[in-house]
Structure formats: structure tokens, C-alpha cells
Scaffold this motif. Structure first.
Motif, PDB file in Angstrom:
ATOM      1  N   VAL A  29       0.840  -1.192   0.000  1.00  0.00           N
ATOM      2  CA  VAL A  29       0.000   0.000   0.000  1.00  0.00           C
ATOM      3  C   VAL A  29       0.881   1.250   0.000  1.00  0.00           C
ATOM      4  CG1 VAL A  29      -1.711   1.322   1.307  1.00  0.00           C
ATOM      5  CG2 VAL A  29      -1.910  -1.181   1.141  1.00  0.00           C
ATOM      6  N   TYR A  30       0.560   2.160  -0.917  1.00  0.00           N
ATOM      7  CA  TYR A  30       1.218   3.466  -0.993  1.00  0.00           C
ATOM      8  C   TYR A  30       0.152   4.529  -0.791  1.00  0.00           C
ATOM      9  CZ  TYR A  30       5.536   1.453  -2.803  1.00  0.00           C
ATOM     10  OH  TYR A  30       6.699   0.742  -2.946  1.00  0.00           O
ATOM     11  N   ARG A  31       0.486   5.559  -0.016  1.00  0.00           N
ATOM     12  CA  ARG A  31      -0.425   6.672   0.239  1.00  0.00           C
ATOM     13  C   ARG A  31       0.279   7.981  -0.121  1.00  0.00           C
ATOM     14  NH1 ARG A  31      -5.148   5.544   2.110  1.00  0.00           N
ATOM     15  NH2 ARG A  31      -5.492   3.630   3.236  1.00  0.00           N
ATOM     16  N   LEU A  91       7.381  -2.929 -10.651  1.00  0.00           N
ATOM     17  CA  LEU A  91       6.221  -2.752  -9.788  1.00  0.00           C
ATOM     18  C   LEU A  91       4.983  -2.537 -10.639  1.00  0.00           C
ATOM     19  CD1 LEU A  91       7.873  -0.179  -7.359  1.00  0.00           C
ATOM     20  CD2 LEU A  91       7.622  -2.633  -6.979  1.00  0.00           C
ATOM     21  N   SER A  92       3.887  -3.166 -10.250  1.00  0.00           N
ATOM     22  CA  SER A  92       2.621  -3.005 -10.967  1.00  0.00           C
ATOM     23  C   SER A  92       1.595  -2.362 -10.051  1.00  0.00           C
ATOM     24  CB  SER A  92       2.084  -4.367 -11.428  1.00  0.00           C
ATOM     25  OG  SER A  92       2.962  -4.955 -12.341  1.00  0.00           O
ATOM     26  N   VAL A  93       1.079  -1.201 -10.456  1.00  0.00           N
ATOM     27  CA  VAL A  93      -0.005  -0.561  -9.727  1.00  0.00           C
ATOM     28  C   VAL A  93      -1.281  -1.238 -10.203  1.00  0.00           C
ATOM     29  CG1 VAL A  93      -1.215   1.591  -9.234  1.00  0.00           C
ATOM     30  CG2 VAL A  93       1.271   1.611  -9.603  1.00  0.00           C
ATOM     31  N   VAL A  94      -1.844  -2.093  -9.360  1.00  0.00           N
ATOM     32  CA  VAL A  94      -2.995  -2.887  -9.777  1.00  0.00           C
ATOM     33  C   VAL A  94      -4.323  -2.265  -9.369  1.00  0.00           C
ATOM     34  CG1 VAL A  94      -1.724  -5.049  -9.911  1.00  0.00           C
ATOM     35  CG2 VAL A  94      -2.771  -4.387  -7.750  1.00  0.00           C
ATOM     36  N   ARG A  95      -4.282  -1.329  -8.441  1.00  0.00           N
ATOM     37  CA  ARG A  95      -5.493  -0.622  -8.038  1.00  0.00           C
ATOM     38  C   ARG A  95      -5.093   0.764  -7.572  1.00  0.00           C
ATOM     39  NH1 ARG A  95      -7.972  -3.870  -3.835  1.00  0.00           N
ATOM     40  NH2 ARG A  95      -7.905  -5.473  -5.433  1.00  0.00           N
ATOM     41  N   GLN A  96      -5.897   1.753  -7.949  1.00  0.00           N
ATOM     42  CA  GLN A  96      -5.580   3.120  -7.536  1.00  0.00           C
ATOM     43  C   GLN A  96      -6.840   3.892  -7.204  1.00  0.00           C
ATOM     44  OE1 GLN A  96      -3.924   4.759 -11.231  1.00  0.00           O
ATOM     45  NE2 GLN A  96      -4.692   6.742 -10.606  1.00  0.00           N
ATOM     46  N   SER A  97      -6.695   4.761  -6.207  1.00  0.00           N
ATOM     47  CA  SER A  97      -7.723   5.733  -5.859  1.00  0.00           C
ATOM     48  C   SER A  97      -6.977   7.022  -5.540  1.00  0.00           C
ATOM     49  CB  SER A  97      -8.546   5.248  -4.656  1.00  0.00           C
ATOM     50  OG  SER A  97      -7.798   5.362  -3.466  1.00  0.00           O
ATOM     51  N   PRO A  98      -7.672   8.133  -5.318  1.00  0.00           N
ATOM     52  CA  PRO A  98      -6.964   9.376  -4.994  1.00  0.00           C
ATOM     53  C   PRO A  98      -6.132   9.291  -3.713  1.00  0.00           C
ATOM     54  CG  PRO A  98      -9.198   9.856  -5.670  1.00  0.00           C
ATOM     55  CD  PRO A  98      -9.112   8.363  -5.516  1.00  0.00           C
ATOM     56  N   SER A  99      -6.451   8.335  -2.827  1.00  0.00           N
ATOM     57  CA  SER A  99      -5.743   8.270  -1.543  1.00  0.00           C
ATOM     58  C   SER A  99      -4.964   6.974  -1.329  1.00  0.00           C
ATOM     59  CB  SER A  99      -6.743   8.437  -0.402  1.00  0.00           C
ATOM     60  OG  SER A  99      -7.672   7.368  -0.417  1.00  0.00           O
ATOM     61  N   ARG A 100      -4.872   6.129  -2.364  1.00  0.00           N
ATOM     62  CA  ARG A 100      -4.226   4.832  -2.132  1.00  0.00           C
ATOM     63  C   ARG A 100      -3.835   4.162  -3.444  1.00  0.00           C
ATOM     64  NH1 ARG A 100      -6.242  -0.688  -1.161  1.00  0.00           N
ATOM     65  NH2 ARG A 100      -5.080  -1.615   0.548  1.00  0.00           N
ATOM     66  N   LEU A 101      -2.629   3.590  -3.464  1.00  0.00           N
ATOM     67  CA  LEU A 101      -2.206   2.722  -4.561  1.00  0.00           C
ATOM     68  C   LEU A 101      -1.969   1.340  -3.982  1.00  0.00           C
ATOM     69  CD1 LEU A 101       0.600   4.759  -6.416  1.00  0.00           C
ATOM     70  CD2 LEU A 101      -1.835   4.665  -6.960  1.00  0.00           C
ATOM     71  N   LEU A 102      -2.372   0.322  -4.702  1.00  0.00           N
ATOM     72  CA  LEU A 102      -2.051  -1.057  -4.347  1.00  0.00           C
ATOM     73  C   LEU A 102      -1.040  -1.532  -5.387  1.00  0.00           C
ATOM     74  CD1 LEU A 102      -2.560  -3.428  -2.438  1.00  0.00           C
ATOM     75  CD2 LEU A 102      -4.274  -4.217  -4.076  1.00  0.00           C
ATOM     76  N   VAL A 103       0.152  -1.894  -4.924  1.00  0.00           N
ATOM     77  CA  VAL A 103       1.274  -2.186  -5.794  1.00  0.00           C
ATOM     78  C   VAL A 103       1.763  -3.611  -5.548  1.00  0.00           C
ATOM     79  CG1 VAL A 103       3.649  -1.516  -6.368  1.00  0.00           C
ATOM     80  CG2 VAL A 103       1.963   0.238  -5.776  1.00  0.00           C
ATOM     81  N   ARG A 104       1.987  -4.328  -6.634  1.00  0.00           N
ATOM     82  CA  ARG A 104       2.572  -5.678  -6.540  1.00  0.00           C
ATOM     83  C   ARG A 104       3.951  -5.653  -7.167  1.00  0.00           C
ATOM     84  NH1 ARG A 104      -2.516  -8.662  -8.736  1.00  0.00           N
ATOM     85  NH2 ARG A 104      -3.821  -8.597  -6.898  1.00  0.00           N
ATOM     86  N   GLN A 105       4.864  -6.333  -6.525  1.00  0.00           N
ATOM     87  CA  GLN A 105       6.195  -6.491  -7.096  1.00  0.00           C
ATOM     88  C   GLN A 105       6.098  -7.595  -8.143  1.00  0.00           C
ATOM     89  OE1 GLN A 105       9.168  -5.672  -4.593  1.00  0.00           O
ATOM     90  NE2 GLN A 105      10.812  -6.314  -5.922  1.00  0.00           N
TER      91      GLN A 105
END
Length: 111
Positions: A29-31, A91-105
Motif C-alpha cells: 500500500v502506498y499513500r 512494480l505493478s499498480v494494480v489498483r488506484q484511488s486518490p488516496s491509495r495505490l495497491l502495488v505488486r512487485q
């Protein structure tokens, strides 16, 4: 996320910070940097993407500062894939919103 990204997209106007406390089996998770992110003894990994396809991965260095690795990104089958120029990250950003990225290596060195 299949939509094309535009220059004013939040993805590009933000420095994204890895919040490992929120990681799940789905990914890391990235914020946004300006969020209320808990303090950490070690610097947190950061991602910055530009609309032109360039990017920067900031990794914790030996002196607790950052080592910046130039990178590129592109849309691959609906996921934003970020690759460091040194070949250490995929890295793959598989889901994004204005307040959160879900990233898979997706290869390379562990984060």
C-alpha cells in the motif's frame, strides 16, 4: 484503471509513500506523502510518476537517506508498470484511488 491517464491525474501530482503497516497479501500500500503516515525508524520507499512516462523510485539508503533510481512507467493491460533503469524494480499498480495505490512487485529485488 483501463482509462488513459491525463497530465492532471492525481497519480502524477503526488509523491506516493509505502505504508508497510497496511500491506496485505494482495500487495503493498502506498499513500500520498501529505497523508497522516505513521513515523518509521527507516525512510519509506517513495514513488513519483510523471505524465511523460518517466518516474523515480526513492529507496532507503545505507545512511538512512534516499537513493533515487530513475525509472519509467507504462500502461500494460490496465496496470501501470514501473521499471527502474537499474533493473532492480518491476512494480505493478494494480489498483488506484486518490488516496491509495495497491502495488505488486513483479520481479527484481524485494522491497
Amino acid at each position: 484503471m483501463a482509462a488513459k491517464h491525463v497530465p492532471n491525474d492525481r497519480l502524477f501530482a503526488t509523491t506516493w509513500v509505502h505504508v508497510h503497516e497496511e500491506d496485505t497479501a494482495e500487495g503493498h500500500v502506498y499513500r500520498p506523502e501529505e497523508d497522516n503516515i505513521p513515523l518509521s525508524r527507516r525512510p519509506r520507499k517513495r514513488l513519483q510518476l510523471q505524465a511523460d512516462g518517466s518516474a523515480c523510485i526513492s529507496l532507503p539508503g545505507a545512511d538512512d537517506g534516499y537513493v533515487k533510481e530513475p525509472a519509467t512507467w507504462r500502461d500494460e493491460s490496465g496496470a501501470v508498470v514501473i521499471r527502474g533503469e537499474a533493473g532492480t524494480e518491476a512494480l505493478s499498480v494494480v489498483r488506484q484511488s486518490p488516496s491509495r495505490l495497491l502495488v505488486r512487485q513483479s520481479g527484481g529485488q524485494a522491497s
